[in-house]
Write a protein that holds these residues in place. Structure first.
Motif, mmCIF file in Angstrom:
data_model
loop_
_atom_site.group_PDB
_atom_site.id
_atom_site.type_symbol
_atom_site.label_atom_id
_atom_site.label_comp_id
_atom_site.label_asym_id
_atom_site.label_seq_id
_atom_site.Cartn_x
_atom_site.Cartn_y
_atom_site.Cartn_z
ATOM 1 N N LEU A 37 0.883 -1.130 0.035
ATOM 2 C CA LEU A 37 -0.129 -0.120 0.021
ATOM 3 C C LEU A 37 0.644 1.357 -0.037
ATOM 4 C CD1 LEU A 37 -2.811 -1.083 2.537
ATOM 5 C CD2 LEU A 37 -3.092 -0.394 0.032
ATOM 6 N N VAL A 38 2.025 1.278 0.782
ATOM 7 C CA VAL A 38 2.806 2.306 0.473
ATOM 8 C C VAL A 38 3.449 2.448 -0.631
ATOM 9 C CG1 VAL A 38 5.060 3.250 1.496
ATOM 10 C CG2 VAL A 38 3.625 2.133 3.185
ATOM 11 N N LEU A 39 3.637 1.495 -1.614
ATOM 12 C CA LEU A 39 4.238 1.424 -2.907
ATOM 13 C C LEU A 39 3.087 2.217 -3.816
ATOM 14 C CD1 LEU A 39 6.265 -1.701 -3.318
ATOM 15 C CD2 LEU A 39 6.914 0.556 -2.540
ATOM 16 N N THR A 40 2.035 1.942 -3.650
ATOM 17 C CA THR A 40 0.752 2.275 -4.530
ATOM 18 C C THR A 40 0.643 3.720 -4.183
ATOM 19 O OG1 THR A 40 -0.812 1.624 -3.079
ATOM 20 C CG2 THR A 40 -0.267 -0.209 -4.521
ATOM 21 N N THR A 41 0.496 4.006 -2.965
ATOM 22 C CA THR A 41 0.557 5.693 -2.650
ATOM 23 C C THR A 41 1.463 6.224 -3.162
ATOM 24 O OG1 THR A 41 -0.567 4.899 -0.680
ATOM 25 C CG2 THR A 41 0.319 7.228 -0.869
ATOM 26 N N GLY A 42 2.647 5.895 -3.354
ATOM 27 C CA GLY A 42 3.871 6.632 -3.719
ATOM 28 C C GLY A 42 3.786 6.670 -5.014
ATOM 29 N N ALA A 43 3.395 5.780 -5.813
ATOM 30 C CA ALA A 43 3.278 5.685 -7.514
ATOM 31 C C ALA A 43 2.007 6.181 -7.964
ATOM 32 C CB ALA A 43 3.679 4.344 -7.831
ATOM 33 N N LEU A 67 -0.805 4.441 -7.598
ATOM 34 C CA LEU A 67 -1.565 3.277 -8.428
ATOM 35 C C LEU A 67 -2.754 2.969 -7.448
ATOM 36 C CD1 LEU A 67 1.850 1.260 -9.026
ATOM 37 C CD2 LEU A 67 0.611 2.306 -10.792
ATOM 38 N N PRO A 68 -3.600 2.444 -8.126
ATOM 39 C CA PRO A 68 -4.958 2.074 -7.444
ATOM 40 C C PRO A 68 -4.505 0.859 -6.297
ATOM 41 C CG PRO A 68 -5.176 1.109 -9.643
ATOM 42 C CD PRO A 68 -3.870 2.102 -9.581
ATOM 43 N N LEU A 83 3.108 -4.318 -9.502
ATOM 44 C CA LEU A 83 2.063 -3.185 -8.892
ATOM 45 C C LEU A 83 1.371 -2.526 -10.089
ATOM 46 C CD1 LEU A 83 3.009 -2.100 -5.659
ATOM 47 C CD2 LEU A 83 0.715 -3.223 -6.030
ATOM 48 N N GLY A 84 2.390 -2.104 -10.915
ATOM 49 C CA GLY A 84 1.787 -1.094 -11.997
ATOM 50 C C GLY A 84 1.681 -1.888 -13.470
#
Length: 233
Positions: A96-102, A104-105, A144-145
């Motif tokens: 979730l940290v990675l999606t927020t930074g990028a 992404l949903p 993730l992306g």
């Protein structure tokens, strides 16, 4: 079609030339990036991902340097080492940290956890994960992306035989979907079962770039040893 391209790629660290005038292209499918320890593989991968700058030459993904990509995580997913996880976070929290930074949903978190076989461990703290589970979590982050390119350094490290078979199937599925997958590996027996093409470097210099079957007439290990020993003469 997303290509990874190196042209005249050279990197010096002081008096040491880690990579010398590399030219290669990685097309959709699975390509192994092979070489002995100290061959310059990790340096090359770091240049491709914009983590270090080349002394000369260019490295591009989809025709652009990594730093110029409009949406890096949607274009490239990478795992260079199974570290960098906060031990107190769960697998879900890490992603979730990675999606927020990028940008992404958040819905992608559950999808990639399932894709890498960590759905049942989603709410366990990463500090209790085995190396193989950390490898899977790193791969989940790379996916993730939903990128067209994956760059993976020793992705089978820490996996048991069942995990290696699972990884082989996942990489083949990703490649069959049209993705460009570049993997660095020392496990030649696994490479022989998995990849379509190979790039071999030794002493920072290109020794081979082409279809895997161009190396396997006498066995991949024999060809690898011949190419790398010739480079040391």
């Amino acid at each position: 079609m997303t290509l990874v391209t190196a042209t005249g790629l050279t990197k010096r660290f002081g008096a040491v030339e880690a990579v010398h005038d590399l030219d290669f292209q990685v097309a959709p499918g699975i390509t192994a990036f092979l070489g002995p320890n100290g061959a310059g593989k990790t340096t090359t991968l770091r240049i491709l991902l914009g983590l270090i700058h080349p002394t000369a030459g260019t490295a591009t993904i989809d025709g652009k340097p990594y730093a110029a990509l409009a949406h890096p995580r949607r274009t490239v997913g990478a795992v260079l080492e199974a570290t960098g996880f906060h031990p107190g976070r769960t697998a879900r929290q890490h992603l979730l940290v990675l999606t927020t930074g990028a940008g992404l949903p958040a819905a992608r978190v559950g999808e990639v956890l399932d894709q890498v076989g960590l759905a049942d461990a989603a709410d366990r703290r990463v500090g209790g994960f085995s190396l193989g589970m950390r490898q899977r979590l790193g791969l989940a982050g790379a996916l993730l992306g939903d990128p067209g390119v994956l760059i993976l350094d020793e992705p089978a490290n820490g996996l048991d035989p069942a995990g290696m078979a699972w990884l082989r199937g996942l990489l083949r599925q990703l490649a069959d979907d049209g993705r460009t997958v570049l993997i660095s590996s020392h496990v030649l027996a696994e490479v022989a079962q998995t990849v379509d093409r190979a790039i071999v470097i030794s002493g920072g210099r290109l020794r081979y770039s082409g279809p895997l079957d161009g190396l396997t007439a006498d066995g991949l290990e024999a060809a690898f040893l011949r190419l790398t020993e010739e480079a040391q003469r």
